[in-house]
Design an enzyme around this catalytic site. Structure first.
Site, PDB file in Angstrom:
ATOM      1  N   ASP A 296     -68.846  72.656-114.162  1.00 20.85           N
ATOM      2  CA  ASP A 296     -67.853  71.697-113.691  1.00 20.85           C
ATOM      3  C   ASP A 296     -66.672  72.470-113.088  1.00 20.85           C
ATOM      4  O   ASP A 296     -66.280  73.519-113.600  1.00 20.85           O
ATOM      5  CB  ASP A 296     -67.386  70.839-114.872  1.00 20.85           C
ATOM      6  CG  ASP A 296     -66.321  69.829-114.475  1.00 20.85           C
ATOM      7  OD1 ASP A 296     -66.694  68.724-114.054  1.00 20.85           O
ATOM      8  OD2 ASP A 296     -65.117  70.160-114.579  1.00 20.85           O
ATOM      9  N   ASN A 304     -57.559  67.399-105.713  1.00 23.58           N
ATOM     10  CA  ASN A 304     -57.539  66.189-104.882  1.00 23.58           C
ATOM     11  C   ASN A 304     -56.125  65.626-104.745  1.00 23.58           C
ATOM     12  O   ASN A 304     -55.695  65.248-103.652  1.00 23.58           O
ATOM     13  CB  ASN A 304     -58.462  65.117-105.465  1.00 23.58           C
ATOM     14  CG  ASN A 304     -59.905  65.301-105.040  1.00 23.58           C
ATOM     15  OD1 ASN A 304     -60.192  65.912-104.008  1.00 23.58           O
ATOM     16  ND2 ASN A 304     -60.825  64.772-105.827  1.00 23.58           N
ATOM     17  N   ASP A 313     -63.466  68.110-100.892  1.00 24.61           N
ATOM     18  CA  ASP A 313     -64.841  68.200-100.399  1.00 24.61           C
ATOM     19  C   ASP A 313     -65.214  69.638-100.051  1.00 24.61           C
ATOM     20  O   ASP A 313     -66.322  70.102-100.334  1.00 24.61           O
ATOM     21  CB  ASP A 313     -65.024  67.315 -99.160  1.00 24.61           C
ATOM     22  CG  ASP A 313     -65.048  65.836 -99.495  1.00 24.61           C
ATOM     23  OD1 ASP A 313     -65.170  65.498-100.696  1.00 24.61           O
ATOM     24  OD2 ASP A 313     -64.942  65.017 -98.563  1.00 24.61           O
ATOM     25  N   GLU A 339     -67.684  66.404-109.475  1.00 26.10           N
ATOM     26  CA  GLU A 339     -67.529  67.855-109.380  1.00 26.10           C
ATOM     27  C   GLU A 339     -68.410  68.598-110.385  1.00 26.10           C
ATOM     28  O   GLU A 339     -68.200  69.773-110.670  1.00 26.10           O
ATOM     29  CB  GLU A 339     -66.062  68.248-109.599  1.00 26.10           C
ATOM     30  CG  GLU A 339     -65.520  68.006-110.991  1.00 26.10           C
ATOM     31  CD  GLU A 339     -64.961  66.592-111.197  1.00 26.10           C
ATOM     32  OE1 GLU A 339     -64.167  66.419-112.129  1.00 26.10           O
ATOM     33  OE2 GLU A 339     -65.325  65.688-110.427  1.00 26.10           O
TER      34      GLU A 339
END
Length: 415
Positions: A296, A304, A313, A339
């Site tokens: 992760d 973000n 992204d 993620e």
């Protein structure tokens, strides 16, 4: 994914190129000397060489001249240097260099386009030359002509048949068939129909010296993909093969899109669990080792919120590329969701799986992005499958180890 060798005595520039290559989704090995480069090439398959002009033990020109002694591969070479002159360019291009780039012009967009072009052509050529091909023709002369054309162009797995019965009774399976229409014992269209019923996905190209709508329509309706008129030259035959192989690849690519994640190119959630179930069945049935890595991206919400979803992204894609650069072809990587990523390592015990996870963690930690304040790390949970537990339990254990890695400070592997 391309296997790239980069040669430059500058440690800084080697690191810059490594980051570019990894972000483009390919694997790179960096060395500082000509000696190390030639030694590596002699032991590994390389798709592309990116080299500086000068090293401490030689230069690009002497390196290129020594290449044939290190490998039988025809490896494209790109020179990246700070020096420039028309005479130098002409000399290097005369040696077979495919491109000459100034270091001041180096950027990710250029290499992304260059790698994509090279990958497409390399993939097609490699795929064609690795195909198993059957040729059926009752003319020894035609068989000899086709043999010479295919042999000169690197096709390695080609069998030749004069009698239809010999081809139809063989246990060999082929990717591509070249079938003459006029044959003894059995007509070409009947041979094609029989082959098509057995192998719906094979490429079948018919051949004949006769023309006419009836003969062409007959073989196409029987199941042929294409038709080539005899006599033909090497260019005509190869172009027919290439066109049909490319169409075949497009079809396969569409099938692949159904099982892959659109952002990363890794397998999607559904498919990765299908493969997990298959691999886990081998553990239960045969006692084969299988390990799983659940990883992760640390603090991804902060990425973000601070830098925007487009940067998020890019981060996810970069991590996916780092994963692919550190696993084998037999391993299976998928985007678990958001993620999170899930990696299956068949025939791999726990200790070896932890080494793989650590390599991925280290690679990600070294990634650099256009947003200079952005630094990324991952946490990973590793577990080995047991015969007496379900694959759902296996995933839950990996998830628990991932949670422990997060709780223990992140940027680490737990297993």
């Amino acid at each position: 994914m391309l296997q790239i060798l980069h040669i430059d005595r500058s440690e800084l520039f080697r690191k810059i190129m490594q980051e570019i290559v990894l972000r483009c989704g390919h694997s790179v090995h960096s060395v500082a000397t000509k000696h190390d480069a030639l030694s590596f090439i002699a032991k590994h398959n390389i798709d592309l060489i990116i080299t500086a002009l000068e090293f401490n033990d030689g230069d690009a020109e002497s390196f290129i001249l020594d290449l044939p002694q290190a490998t039988k591969q025809d490896i494209p070479v790109v020179v990246v240097t700070s020096s420039d002159s028309l005479e130098l360019r002409e000399r290097l291009f005369s040696l077979g260099v495919v491109d000459y780039i100034l270091k001041t012009d180096v950027n990710e967009d250029y290499f992304k386009h260059f790698f994509a072009t090279l990958s497409a052509e390399d993939e097609l050529s490699r795929f064609m030359r690795d195909m198993k091909i059957a040729i059926l023709d009752d003319s020894p002369i035609i068989l000899k002509v086709i043999h010479r054309i295919l042999d000169m162009n690197g096709f390695r797995f080609v069998d030749f048949y004069i009698k239809p019965g010999d081809l139809l009774h063989t246990t060999s399976i082929y990717d591509l068939y070249l079938i003459d229409i006029v044959l003894p014992e059995l007509t070409g269209d009947k041979v094609i129909a029989e082959l098509r019923s057995r192998q719906p996905n094979a490429i079948i190209i018919s051949m004949s010296q006769f023309t006419g709508e009836k003969s062409i329509s007959t073989v196409l309706l029987a199941g042929a993909d294409d038709y080539i008129h005899k006599p033909f030259d090497a260019a005509s035959l190869l172009s027919r093969i290439k066109i049909n192989v490319r169409s075949f690849q497009y079809k396969k690519r569409l099938e692949l899109m159904a099982v892959t994640d659109g952002l990363t190119g890794l397998y999607n959630h559904r498919f990765i669990f299908e493969r997990l179930e298959e691999e886990h069945a081998k553990v239960s049935r045969y006692g084969r080792p299988l390990s799983v890595i659940m990883l992760d991206i640390d603090n991804f919400k902060h990425v973000n919120d601070t830098f925007g979803h487009r940067t998020g992204d890019v981060v996810i894609q970069s991590v996916a590329h780092a994963i692919m650069a550190n696993i084998r072809k037999s391993d299976v990587a998928g985007r678990y969701g958001g993620e999170e990523f899930l990696i299956l390592l068949p025939e791999t015990g726990l200790s070896a799986a932890k080494v793989v996870a650590e390599k991925i963690r280290s690679t990600v930690a070294q990634l650099r992005f256009e947003t200079k304040d952005l630094g990324i790390t991952i946490s990973a949970g590793v577990v080995q499958a047991q015969k007496d537990e379900s694959y759902e339990t296996l995933v839950n254990k990996a998830d628990t180890n991932l949670y422990n890695a997060k709780r223990g400070g992140k940027n680490q592997v737990e297993g």
